[in-house]
Design an enzyme around this catalytic site. Structure first.
Site, PDB file in Angstrom:
ATOM      1  N   CYS A  25      15.962 -21.173 -18.816  1.00 16.80           N
ATOM      2  CA  CYS A  25      17.245 -21.593 -18.262  1.00 16.80           C
ATOM      3  C   CYS A  25      17.360 -21.270 -16.784  1.00 16.80           C
ATOM      4  O   CYS A  25      16.636 -20.435 -16.247  1.00 16.80           O
ATOM      5  CB  CYS A  25      18.398 -20.865 -18.941  1.00 16.80           C
ATOM      6  SG  CYS A  25      18.404 -21.015 -20.717  1.00 16.80           S
ATOM      7  N   GLY A  51      15.033 -25.941 -16.679  1.00 21.41           N
ATOM      8  CA  GLY A  51      15.513 -26.442 -17.965  1.00 21.41           C
ATOM      9  C   GLY A  51      15.895 -27.900 -17.844  1.00 21.41           C
ATOM     10  O   GLY A  51      16.693 -28.259 -16.981  1.00 21.41           O
ATOM     11  N   ASN A 125      20.652 -16.696 -18.763  1.00 22.31           N
ATOM     12  CA  ASN A 125      19.212 -16.918 -18.707  1.00 22.31           C
ATOM     13  C   ASN A 125      18.517 -15.677 -19.236  1.00 22.31           C
ATOM     14  O   ASN A 125      18.796 -14.574 -18.776  1.00 22.31           O
ATOM     15  CB  ASN A 125      18.783 -17.197 -17.253  1.00 22.31           C
ATOM     16  CG  ASN A 125      17.269 -17.287 -17.078  1.00 22.31           C
ATOM     17  OD1 ASN A 125      16.743 -16.920 -16.036  1.00 22.31           O
ATOM     18  ND2 ASN A 125      16.550 -17.762 -18.076  1.00 22.31           N
ATOM     19  N   GLY A 126      17.611 -15.886 -20.211  1.00 22.93           N
ATOM     20  CA  GLY A 126      16.894 -14.756 -20.803  1.00 22.93           C
ATOM     21  C   GLY A 126      17.091 -14.751 -22.308  1.00 22.93           C
ATOM     22  O   GLY A 126      17.961 -15.459 -22.820  1.00 22.93           O
ATOM     23  N   TYR A 266       4.122 -19.163 -12.544  1.00 20.06           N
ATOM     24  CA  TYR A 266       4.334 -20.569 -12.902  1.00 20.06           C
ATOM     25  C   TYR A 266       5.781 -21.032 -12.814  1.00 20.06           C
ATOM     26  O   TYR A 266       6.053 -22.119 -12.318  1.00 20.06           O
ATOM     27  CB  TYR A 266       3.843 -20.812 -14.337  1.00 20.06           C
ATOM     28  CG  TYR A 266       4.310 -22.135 -14.904  1.00 20.06           C
ATOM     29  CD1 TYR A 266       3.674 -23.327 -14.552  1.00 20.06           C
ATOM     30  CD2 TYR A 266       5.413 -22.216 -15.770  1.00 20.06           C
ATOM     31  CE1 TYR A 266       4.114 -24.552 -15.057  1.00 20.06           C
ATOM     32  CE2 TYR A 266       5.853 -23.434 -16.272  1.00 20.06           C
ATOM     33  CZ  TYR A 266       5.205 -24.593 -15.918  1.00 20.06           C
ATOM     34  OH  TYR A 266       5.637 -25.797 -16.404  1.00 20.06           O
ATOM     35  N   SER A 307       1.318 -27.500 -10.996  1.00 19.24           N
ATOM     36  CA  SER A 307       1.266 -26.085 -11.339  1.00 19.24           C
ATOM     37  C   SER A 307       0.104 -25.320 -10.695  1.00 19.24           C
ATOM     38  O   SER A 307       0.210 -24.127 -10.456  1.00 19.24           O
ATOM     39  CB  SER A 307       1.211 -25.928 -12.863  1.00 19.24           C
ATOM     40  OG  SER A 307       0.263 -26.830 -13.406  1.00 19.24           O
ATOM     41  N   ASP A 369      -5.772 -24.411 -12.459  1.00 13.22           N
ATOM     42  CA  ASP A 369      -4.409 -24.459 -12.995  1.00 13.22           C
ATOM     43  C   ASP A 369      -3.902 -23.020 -13.121  1.00 13.22           C
ATOM     44  O   ASP A 369      -4.674 -22.066 -13.020  1.00 13.22           O
ATOM     45  CB  ASP A 369      -4.360 -25.191 -14.338  1.00 13.22           C
ATOM     46  CG  ASP A 369      -2.963 -25.755 -14.631  1.00 13.22           C
ATOM     47  OD1 ASP A 369      -2.036 -25.531 -13.815  1.00 13.22           O
ATOM     48  OD2 ASP A 369      -2.793 -26.424 -15.662  1.00 13.22           O
ATOM     49  N   ASP A 370      -2.592 -22.900 -13.359  1.00 14.56           N
ATOM     50  CA  ASP A 370      -2.006 -21.557 -13.402  1.00 14.56           C
ATOM     51  C   ASP A 370      -2.223 -20.880 -14.752  1.00 14.56           C
ATOM     52  O   ASP A 370      -2.299 -19.661 -14.832  1.00 14.56           O
ATOM     53  CB  ASP A 370      -0.505 -21.630 -13.130  1.00 14.56           C
ATOM     54  CG  ASP A 370       0.220 -22.280 -14.284  1.00 14.56           C
ATOM     55  OD1 ASP A 370       0.015 -23.490 -14.508  1.00 14.56           O
ATOM     56  OD2 ASP A 370       0.945 -21.565 -15.001  1.00 14.56           O
ATOM     57  N   CYS A 406       6.208 -15.001 -25.273  1.00 17.57           N
ATOM     58  CA  CYS A 406       7.218 -14.260 -24.510  1.00 17.57           C
ATOM     59  C   CYS A 406       8.453 -14.110 -25.385  1.00 17.57           C
ATOM     60  O   CYS A 406       8.855 -15.061 -26.046  1.00 17.57           O
ATOM     61  CB  CYS A 406       7.584 -15.024 -23.236  1.00 17.57           C
ATOM     62  SG  CYS A 406       8.931 -14.238 -22.320  1.00 17.57           S
ATOM     63  N   CYS A 458       6.787  -7.126 -16.181  1.00 10.42           N
ATOM     64  CA  CYS A 458       6.364  -7.375 -17.554  1.00 10.42           C
ATOM     65  C   CYS A 458       5.229  -8.383 -17.529  1.00 10.42           C
ATOM     66  O   CYS A 458       5.375  -9.469 -16.971  1.00 10.42           O
ATOM     67  CB  CYS A 458       7.530  -7.934 -18.367  1.00 10.42           C
ATOM     68  SG  CYS A 458       7.039  -8.413 -20.051  1.00 10.42           S
TER      69      CYS A 458
HETATM   70  P1  AMP Z   1      -1.389 -26.593 -22.526  1.00  9.68           P
HETATM   71  O1  AMP Z   1      -1.747 -28.017 -22.349  1.00  9.68           O
HETATM   72  O2  AMP Z   1      -0.607 -26.363 -23.790  1.00  9.68           O
HETATM   73  O3  AMP Z   1      -2.552 -25.661 -22.398  1.00  9.68           O
HETATM   74  O4  AMP Z   1      -0.376 -26.216 -21.354  1.00  9.68           O
HETATM   75  C1  AMP Z   1      -0.864 -25.873 -20.087  1.00  9.68           C
HETATM   76  C2  AMP Z   1       0.013 -26.425 -19.014  1.00  9.68           C
HETATM   77  O5  AMP Z   1       1.365 -26.101 -19.277  1.00  9.68           O
HETATM   78  C3  AMP Z   1      -0.336 -25.830 -17.661  1.00  9.68           C
HETATM   79  O6  AMP Z   1      -0.473 -26.880 -16.730  1.00  9.68           O
HETATM   80  C4  AMP Z   1       0.833 -24.942 -17.311  1.00  9.68           C
HETATM   81  O7  AMP Z   1       1.171 -25.048 -15.939  1.00  9.68           O
HETATM   82  C5  AMP Z   1       1.953 -25.453 -18.161  1.00  9.68           C
HETATM   83  N1  AMP Z   1       2.809 -24.391 -18.680  1.00  9.68           N
HETATM   84  C6  AMP Z   1       2.541 -23.088 -18.847  1.00  9.68           C
HETATM   85  N2  AMP Z   1       3.596 -22.428 -19.367  1.00  9.68           N
HETATM   86  C7  AMP Z   1       4.554 -23.344 -19.537  1.00  9.68           C
HETATM   87  C8  AMP Z   1       5.904 -23.282 -20.019  1.00  9.68           C
HETATM   88  N3  AMP Z   1       6.430 -22.140 -20.434  1.00  9.68           N
HETATM   89  N4  AMP Z   1       6.611 -24.436 -20.046  1.00  9.68           N
HETATM   90  C9  AMP Z   1       6.065 -25.593 -19.639  1.00  9.68           C
HETATM   91  N5  AMP Z   1       4.806 -25.716 -19.167  1.00  9.68           N
HETATM   92  C10 AMP Z   1       4.059 -24.603 -19.123  1.00  9.68           C
END
Ligand code: AMP
Length: 491
Positions: A25, A51, A125-126, A266, A307, A369-370, A406, A458
């Site tokens: 959020c 969101g 938020n949280g 991210y 990302s 990627d992140d 999380c 965290c």
């Molecule tokens: P996946 O395809 O399931 O491995 O998702 C990886 C992608 O989702 C990466 O490009 C991340 O930047 C992105 N990502 C990571 N965490 C989240 C999140 N909480 N909500 C939406 N996208 C995310």
């Protein structure tokens, strides 16, 4: 009661499934501005990345509240007419994302109620880890809940508090909940902003034309032209009434704070400053450390947009390998789209990303990627690069393997769905079809994090060290105890 070790924690989470709302959020509040609802709309516009499922604004004219909430994006939900209806000089707003189960209009925020002390609205938020337990206790005593959102628990506790002033009643309520909250609360004449004692989620204070503004991220302050004043401190409650700001510190200051490091990796927008440091610069630094930890001979570094952009730039600079945008992203993709009856190969991923054909042919590509969640994005993108003629694809991730969910407000799926919880890095490399795969190490992340987040953060989704347990009534265990449990030799 001893602190919850890692596996027990996950079992507890399953048992308390209803307590995990995955709410991602953004919140916004403004006090004392002639165009309060319009400014709130702009603030939410800047926070849209936090969101995308529902949004809402509540305004106060000093006596009563008017609200508008709906499923959808800020730009689609609000227009001149409904904003004009949101009368008054004070307003709060909220953008929300949740997983399908709880994706309901009745969970949209801000939540509004009428109490014997006047109207109250909150935007939160949280995630509150003991919301389910409190809810069951209240329901047992006859309370009726209108939503499945954990935030409603705060309003119920507030309504039942024996304190006089609404801010004291809010504090009373907040002292009973555990977990993460950065919230804004609107009464008839006051804006209240509060952050949990551990400071999981961000919240910043600003000023605009004499008005006070609070927002999840500073990018919202930038858009409306507000001046950044400072972050709301962990454990601080700010009350703004009749143009005056009062700060209360009703919760004992914790020795360790737990700012969510994934906000920096991210979730937050790169143009925001979190805890006084720019997010983009942080991500670039992660990329630099990643390049030192996992070097490789290659012809280009390219990000998964958007990302991986900043980390890819950092990687490129450190490694001395040119940065190229080899994949283009369509920014107008919605969650669902109509696919033709005759299915197209890799349709899903091609809607969002496309490789720049001849450009990649014969090249050794470092793809940054992140994070990897389920692994689905990378399986498709690595295949796309290979189809475009890439000779080698080396995947680099600017965070450690995401091994746990999380519990404090980021939407990561359950442990079973996280590819890194059940697979080694080598197995993941094979699944995504990369030549090599390198994740940033936990120590590397902690070293970069500690430079900016001085009072602690965290990293539970990477380390399994969850700082707040869900056991009802249990006091907050120390992170070091979790570490100690983790380090115990296997029996
Ligand atoms: P996946 O395809 O399931 O491995 O998702 C990886 C992608 O989702 C990466 O490009 C991340 O930047 C992105 N990502 C990571 N965490 C989240 C999140 N909480 N909500 C939406 N996208 C995310």
């Amino acid at each position: 009661m001893p602190p919850t070790p890692r596996d027990d924690f996950d079992a507890l989470a399953r048992e308390h499934r209803a307590d995990r709302f995955h709410d991602e959020c953004g919140v916004f509040g403004i006090h004392g501005h002639d165009e309060a609802s319009h400014i709130a709309y702009l603030g939410l516009y800047a926070l849209q990345h936090r969101g995308q499922e529902s949004c809402g604004i509540v305004a106060s004219n000093g006596r009563e509240h008017t609200a508008h909430r709906s499923m959808g994006l800020v730009a689609d939900v609000f227009h001149e007419k409904n904003l004009n209806r949101l009368e008054g000089r004070h307003a709060i707003g909220h953008v929300r994302y949740s997983t399908a189960g709880a994706s309901l209009i009745r969970n949209a925020q801000p939540i509004c109620v009428n109490t014997d002390g006047g109207p109250v609205a909150i935007a939160h938020n949280g995630n509150l880890v003991n919301a389910g337990a409190i809810r069951r206790e209240l329901e047992g005593r006859g309370a009726i809940f209108a939503s499945t959102s954990d935030s409603e628990v705060v309003l119920h506790l507030l309504a039942r508090s024996r304190e006089e002033a609404l801010e004291d009643r809010l504090i009373d309520a907040l002292s009973r909940v555990k977990g993460a909250f950065s919230l804004v609360c609107l009464t008839d004449d006051a804006l209240i902003a509060a952050r949990d004692p551990h400071g999981f989620r961000p919240l910043s204070l600003g000023r605009l034309d004499g008005a006070y503004v609070v927002a999840s991220e500073t990018c919202a302050l930038d858009l409306i032209g507000a001046t950044f004043v400072r972050d709301v401190d962990p454990g601080e409650v700010i009350v703004i009434r009749r143009g005056r700001l009062r700060t209360l510190r009703p919760f004992a200051r914790q020795e360790t704070e737990y700012f969510c490091i994934f906000e920096k990796i991210y979730f937050a927008r790169p143009d925001s400053n979190l805890l006084g440091h720019n997010v983009y610069a942080f991500r670039k630094e992660l990329g630099r450390v990643l390049a030192r930890e996992h070097p490789v001979a290659a012809d280009m570094v390219t990000p998964v947009l958007d990302s991986g952009t900043a980390a890819a730039l950092g990687y490129s600079e450190e490694a001395g390998i040119p940065y190229e945008t080899a994949l283009i992203r369509n920014h107008y993709v919605r969650r669902t789209f109509i696919e033709p009856a005759q299915s197209i190969r890799h349709f899903g991923v091609k809607v969002k990303h496309n490789a720049i054909g001849g450009f990649i042919e014969g090249k050794r590509v470092v793809l940054v990627d992140d994070s990897i969640v389920r692994g689905t994005t990378l399986v498709k993108i690595v295949a796309m690069l290979r189809n475009a003629g890439a000779r080698e694809v080396h995947v680099r991730i600017s965070s450690p393997p995401t091994t746990g969910p999380c519990y404090y407000g980021i939407d990561t799926p359950t442990k079973e769905e996280l590819i890194a919880s059940g697979h080694t890095t080598e197995q993941i490399r094979e699944i995504i079809g990369a030549d090599t795969l390198g994740y940033l190490g936990l120590e590397g992340l902690r070293q970069v994090g500690e430079k900016e987040v001085k009072r602690g953060f965290c990293d539970g989704c990477f380390s399994g060290c969850y700082p707040i347990s869900m056991h009802a009534g249990e006091t907050v265990p120390q992170l070091s105890l979790f570490r100690a449990l983790e380090e115990e030799p296997e029996r």
